[in-house]
Write a protein that holds these residues in place. Sequence first.
Motif, mmCIF file in Angstrom:
data_model
loop_
_atom_site.group_PDB
_atom_site.id
_atom_site.type_symbol
_atom_site.label_atom_id
_atom_site.label_comp_id
_atom_site.label_asym_id
_atom_site.label_seq_id
_atom_site.Cartn_x
_atom_site.Cartn_y
_atom_site.Cartn_z
ATOM 1 N N MET A 91 1.483 -6.561 -16.819
ATOM 2 C CA MET A 91 0.656 -5.965 -17.849
ATOM 3 C C MET A 91 1.159 -6.458 -19.203
ATOM 4 O O MET A 91 2.346 -6.462 -19.471
ATOM 5 C CB MET A 91 0.750 -4.435 -17.739
ATOM 6 N N THR A 92 0.242 -6.890 -20.062
ATOM 7 C CA THR A 92 0.601 -7.387 -21.381
ATOM 8 C C THR A 92 0.707 -6.236 -22.364
ATOM 9 O O THR A 92 0.323 -5.109 -22.083
ATOM 10 C CB THR A 92 -0.450 -8.390 -21.900
ATOM 11 N N GLU A 93 1.235 -6.530 -23.549
ATOM 12 C CA GLU A 93 1.369 -5.510 -24.588
ATOM 13 C C GLU A 93 0.033 -4.864 -24.919
ATOM 14 O O GLU A 93 -0.034 -3.677 -25.193
ATOM 15 C CB GLU A 93 1.952 -6.132 -25.855
ATOM 16 N N SER A 94 -1.045 -5.639 -24.920
ATOM 17 C CA SER A 94 -2.353 -5.121 -25.310
ATOM 18 C C SER A 94 -3.077 -4.392 -24.170
ATOM 19 O O SER A 94 -4.123 -3.817 -24.384
ATOM 20 C CB SER A 94 -3.229 -6.249 -25.854
ATOM 21 N N THR A 95 -2.509 -4.414 -22.975
ATOM 22 C CA THR A 95 -3.135 -3.747 -21.838
ATOM 23 C C THR A 95 -2.707 -2.285 -21.834
ATOM 24 O O THR A 95 -1.533 -1.984 -21.699
ATOM 25 C CB THR A 95 -2.724 -4.420 -20.515
ATOM 26 N N ASP A 96 -3.677 -1.379 -21.983
ATOM 27 C CA ASP A 96 -3.336 0.034 -21.989
ATOM 28 C C ASP A 96 -3.120 0.538 -20.564
ATOM 29 O O ASP A 96 -3.424 -0.152 -19.593
ATOM 30 C CB ASP A 96 -4.415 0.852 -22.707
ATOM 31 N N GLU A 97 -2.604 1.757 -20.457
ATOM 32 C CA GLU A 97 -2.217 2.294 -19.158
ATOM 33 C C GLU A 97 -3.368 2.422 -18.172
ATOM 34 O O GLU A 97 -3.164 2.330 -16.967
ATOM 35 C CB GLU A 97 -1.540 3.659 -19.348
ATOM 36 N N SER A 98 -4.581 2.644 -18.650
ATOM 37 C CA SER A 98 -5.698 2.826 -17.722
ATOM 38 C C SER A 98 -6.519 1.550 -17.508
ATOM 39 O O SER A 98 -7.573 1.589 -16.867
ATOM 40 C CB SER A 98 -6.593 3.972 -18.198
ATOM 41 N N PHE A 99 -6.035 0.422 -17.993
ATOM 42 C CA PHE A 99 -6.724 -0.864 -17.835
ATOM 43 C C PHE A 99 -7.077 -1.127 -16.370
ATOM 44 O O PHE A 99 -8.224 -1.408 -16.032
ATOM 45 C CB PHE A 99 -5.841 -1.995 -18.388
ATOM 46 N N TYR A 100 -6.080 -1.044 -15.504
ATOM 47 C CA TYR A 100 -6.304 -1.356 -14.092
ATOM 48 C C TYR A 100 -7.147 -0.287 -13.406
ATOM 49 O O TYR A 100 -7.911 -0.598 -12.486
ATOM 50 C CB TYR A 100 -4.970 -1.576 -13.365
ATOM 51 N N ASP A 101 -7.042 0.956 -13.858
ATOM 52 C CA ASP A 101 -7.892 2.010 -13.298
ATOM 53 C C ASP A 101 -9.366 1.721 -13.576
ATOM 54 O O ASP A 101 -10.213 1.889 -12.697
ATOM 55 C CB ASP A 101 -7.524 3.376 -13.875
ATOM 56 N N ARG A 102 -9.671 1.279 -14.803
ATOM 57 C CA ARG A 102 -11.063 0.946 -15.137
ATOM 58 C C ARG A 102 -11.531 -0.252 -14.327
ATOM 59 O O ARG A 102 -12.646 -0.262 -13.795
ATOM 60 C CB ARG A 102 -11.202 0.685 -16.643
ATOM 61 N N ALA A 103 -10.690 -1.276 -14.222
ATOM 62 C CA ALA A 103 -11.055 -2.455 -13.435
ATOM 63 C C ALA A 103 -11.277 -2.077 -11.973
ATOM 64 O O ALA A 103 -12.255 -2.508 -11.345
ATOM 65 C CB ALA A 103 -9.970 -3.528 -13.555
#
Length: 98
Positions: free
Chosen positions: A1-13
């Motif tokens: 996960m990059t700095e700009s990826t928030d915690e729920s990024f993968y949940d949304r994907a």
Amino acid sequence: MTESTDESFYDRADAHIHLSNEQLKAFENLGKVSASMMFGTTRFNAWASAQSFKSGAEMAQAREAMLNYFCEQYRMMLEDNLDDHINNFTQYMKTENA
């Protein structure tokens, strides 16, 4: 996960992937479901991009930059996911009959 990826990024994907998996149960055509998901992504990204412009003319001036950005991002993400599937092929492609 990059700095700009928030915690729920993968949940949304994962929610989008889940929807596509559900569509596969009904349509049973991987290519058509994949194409619909890609079209939906491009449609949403065009709409999201338009939010930052005051006119179509202004947006047209930034068209090439937007194309470059989205194509670069898509390629980077696709490369990462292809490499992940290559490196974990046996684990990811297990079937109940295997």
